[in-house]
Design a protein around this motif. Structure first.
Motif, PDB file in Angstrom:
ATOM      1  N   ALA A 173      37.205  29.726  39.599  1.00 39.95           N
ATOM      2  CA  ALA A 173      38.405  28.892  39.705  1.00 39.95           C
ATOM      3  C   ALA A 173      38.044  27.472  40.124  1.00 39.95           C
ATOM      4  CB  ALA A 173      39.402  29.512  40.678  1.00 39.95           C
ATOM      5  N   VAL A 174      37.112  27.346  41.051  1.00 36.23           N
ATOM      6  CA  VAL A 174      36.713  26.024  41.550  1.00 36.23           C
ATOM      7  C   VAL A 174      35.935  25.254  40.484  1.00 36.23           C
ATOM      8  CG1 VAL A 174      35.237  24.841  43.234  1.00 36.23           C
ATOM      9  CG2 VAL A 174      36.762  26.687  43.982  1.00 36.23           C
ATOM     10  N   SER A 190      40.675  23.547  45.951  1.00 37.47           N
ATOM     11  CA  SER A 190      39.683  23.895  44.945  1.00 37.47           C
ATOM     12  C   SER A 190      38.382  23.132  45.225  1.00 37.47           C
ATOM     13  CB  SER A 190      40.227  23.575  43.552  1.00 37.47           C
ATOM     14  OG  SER A 190      39.387  24.136  42.582  1.00 37.47           O
ATOM     15  N   THR A 241      38.239  25.168  36.338  1.00 41.04           N
ATOM     16  CA  THR A 241      39.650  24.963  36.007  1.00 41.04           C
ATOM     17  C   THR A 241      40.139  23.539  36.198  1.00 41.04           C
ATOM     18  OG1 THR A 241      40.478  25.488  38.219  1.00 41.04           O
ATOM     19  CG2 THR A 241      40.169  27.345  36.676  1.00 41.04           C
ATOM     20  N   ASP A 288      45.005  30.491  39.224  1.00 41.44           N
ATOM     21  CA  ASP A 288      44.739  29.068  39.015  1.00 41.44           C
ATOM     22  C   ASP A 288      45.602  28.568  37.863  1.00 41.44           C
ATOM     23  OD1 ASP A 288      43.162  29.028  36.384  1.00 41.44           O
ATOM     24  OD2 ASP A 288      41.944  30.417  37.556  1.00 41.44           O
ATOM     25  N   THR A 324      44.148  23.186  43.639  1.00 42.87           N
ATOM     26  CA  THR A 324      44.220  24.349  44.520  1.00 42.87           C
ATOM     27  C   THR A 324      44.175  25.615  43.679  1.00 42.87           C
ATOM     28  OG1 THR A 324      46.629  24.490  44.497  1.00 42.87           O
ATOM     29  CG2 THR A 324      45.644  23.125  46.239  1.00 42.87           C
ATOM     30  N   PHE A 325      43.955  26.723  44.349  1.00 43.73           N
ATOM     31  CA  PHE A 325      44.043  28.034  43.720  1.00 43.73           C
ATOM     32  C   PHE A 325      44.680  28.968  44.737  1.00 43.73           C
ATOM     33  CE2 PHE A 325      40.002  28.055  45.909  1.00 43.73           C
ATOM     34  CZ  PHE A 325      39.974  29.291  46.522  1.00 43.73           C
TER      35      PHE A 325
END
Length: 178
Positions: free
Chosen positions: A101-102, A60, A105, A127, A109-110
């Motif tokens: 997502a980065v 991420s 969240t 995520d 990781t995603f």
């Protein structure tokens, strides 16, 4: 048909009125538009995994958006020989989902998955956050917050599936199967 972020399996028909998009009273979790032209040197899926065979886990970090864009381009252009315009749109949209997502969240990781079935492609970003993204109204001079607006406009449908631990945000685009 268009899907809007919501509970698992819920979709909202397209076209929607501007008022429907204006229900963005929750904090925006969609990211900035990061257009990325489909480049001549996409990443080979064998270097990080093939998201058509299973979920590929990526760190991420902002740099992972580039990896996700290249994987998407490689699959759509080289593996599935789809149109450059479709690939360009999908690359932009995957960049938006990865950016969300980065940025929003707090995950380490995603996951990225790209699926194809007759007449459709589907791109999923998973995520660990259960926070739902919001489709915010967008003004002409806005410099951020356009991510889900672009996903909504360029995909045929999109949505969010809540999972026991997290969520999958996805979009689907129609393709012409030969």
């Amino acid at each position: 048909m268009g899907g809007m972020a919501g509970l698992e399996g819920m979709e909202q028909p397209r076209p929607r009125s501007e008022a429907a998009a204006a229900h963005g009273e929750c904090p925006g979790v969609d990211g900035e538009a990061t257009p990325a032209p489909v480049g001549p040197a996409p990443a080979a899926p064998d270097l990080v995994g093939d998201p058509t065979l299973g979920e590929v886990r990526l760190p991420s970090r902002p740099q992972s958006a580039r990896t996700a864009r290249r994987l998407t381009a490689a699959i759509l252009l080289k593996q599935w020989t789809l149109s450059p315009q479709l690939a360009e749109h999908a690359v932009l949209l995957v960049s938006e989902l990865v950016g969300n997502a980065v940025r929003h969240t707090g995950a380490r990781t995603f996951g990225l998955r790209i699926l194809r079935r007759r007449g459709w492609i589907r791109v999923e970003v998973r995520d660990p956050s259960r926070g739902l993204p919001c489709l915010m109204p967008v003004q002409a001079m806005d410099v951020s917050g356009r991510g889900l607006f672009l996903v909504d406009k360029l995909s045929d449908r999109w949505g969010v599936d809540l999972l026991p631990r997290g969520k999958t945000t996805w979009f689907e685009v129609r393709v012409n199967d030969r």
